[in-house]
Enzyme design. Structure first.
Site, PDB file in Angstrom:
ATOM      1  N   VAL A   9     -54.613   1.278  33.945  1.00 32.36           N
ATOM      2  CA  VAL A   9     -55.948   1.462  33.294  1.00 32.36           C
ATOM      3  C   VAL A   9     -56.871   2.415  34.072  1.00 32.36           C
ATOM      4  O   VAL A   9     -57.253   2.072  35.251  1.00 32.36           O
ATOM      5  CB  VAL A   9     -56.797   0.266  32.908  1.00 32.36           C
ATOM      6  CG1 VAL A   9     -57.870   0.670  31.872  1.00 32.36           C
ATOM      7  CG2 VAL A   9     -55.597  -0.778  32.071  1.00 32.36           C
ATOM      8  N   ASP A 111     -50.525 -15.221  26.802  1.00 29.74           N
ATOM      9  CA  ASP A 111     -50.896 -14.958  28.468  1.00 29.74           C
ATOM     10  C   ASP A 111     -52.427 -14.829  28.457  1.00 29.74           C
ATOM     11  O   ASP A 111     -52.803 -14.101  29.267  1.00 29.74           O
ATOM     12  CB  ASP A 111     -50.242 -13.669  28.777  1.00 29.74           C
ATOM     13  CG  ASP A 111     -50.262 -13.641  30.109  1.00 29.74           C
ATOM     14  OD1 ASP A 111     -50.222 -14.824  31.232  1.00 29.74           O
ATOM     15  OD2 ASP A 111     -50.163 -12.536  31.037  1.00 29.74           O
TER      16      ASP A 111
END
Length: 250
Positions: A9, A111
């Site tokens: 990112v 998750d």
């Protein structure tokens, strides 16, 4: 800015985050994250603005959460969150997860952990992120996926994922936020409730964590119930729902 399960990112010039998936990454995981994010629109879930595809990469233009992950805020930056700050953040997390579980079909995150939760607006707004291994309930799933410390016991035993598996992960995150500690060991287990000290009503909060992390999925409350109980200014004001209540079966 960081990285998720499958992508890196970067921060864009227009105050957006750009998540880059390289060609080597499993194509199905990329498409799954895109599909899931296009389905959701909630203030406590990171927004996807657009997607660009080139020969060797996908570029996901996403909402930018300037304050980083909840994990870094708790354990690296050591932000001095007050008791009410911590409860409010977990209320937002519960609302985001409740939204996912109310979708038709349900989206299971699979998750949930502090590294997949972002903060923005001077650490007051929470955003759930990283949907690379999220799946719609009822679809084929690879067993054993997720982060071991936050996975429900039935996941380790290769049983199917359900909403209650996400609830277990939420309970572990709730413990981490209210204790300021990272879960220890290689596998998930009932956390040490005596470490729950950063909250207005530690005894009641311990019960919420204990119920959320119960080994029996049927004994865990749904996200709707957890969001309701966390919405009280002091959790001790909430009337805790017993496991035999119909609300536990939803």
């Amino acid at each position: 800015m960081g990285h998720g399960s499958f992508g890196v990112v970067f921060r864009g010039k227009l105050d957006v985050a750009v998540k880059i998936f390289r060609e080597a990454v499993e194509k199905k995981s990329i498409e799954t994250e895109i599909t899931n994010l296009l389905r959701v629109q909630h203030e406590n879930i990171i927004r996807l603005y657009g997607v660009s595809k080139e020969t060797d990469a996908y570029y996901l233009v996403m909402e930018c959460a300037q304050n980083g992950t909840l994990h870094d805020c708790l354990h690296t930056k050591k932000i001095p969150f007050s008791e009410s700050d911590r409860q409010n953040l977990m209320l937002q997390c519960a609302k985001g997860m409740e939204y996912l579980h109310n979708l038709k079909p349900v989206i299971l995150h699979r998750d949930l952990k502090p590294k997949n939760i972002l903060l923005t607006n001077d650490y007051t707004m929470l955003k759930i992120c990283d949907f690379g291994i999220a799946r719609e309930k009822g679809t084929s799933m690879t067993v054993g996926i997720g982060t071991a410390k936050y996975c429900a016991p039935e996941v380790h035993q290769t049983s199917s994922y359900t909403e209650k598996s996400d609830v277990f992960g939420f309970g572990m995150v709730l413990w981490e936020v209210m204790s300021g500690r990272v879960p220890t060991g290689l596998m998930s287990k009932m956390p040490d409730l005596d470490k729950v000290i950063h909250c207005n009503s530690p005894d009641t909060m311990k019960i919420l964590i204990q119920q959320s992390c119960d080994e029996d999925p049927n004994m865990r409350p749904p996200m709707k119930t957890l969001a309701l109980l966390l919405s009280f200014d002091h959790v001790s004001q909430a009337k805790l729902i017993k496991p035999n209540s119909m609300d536990f079966k939803k």
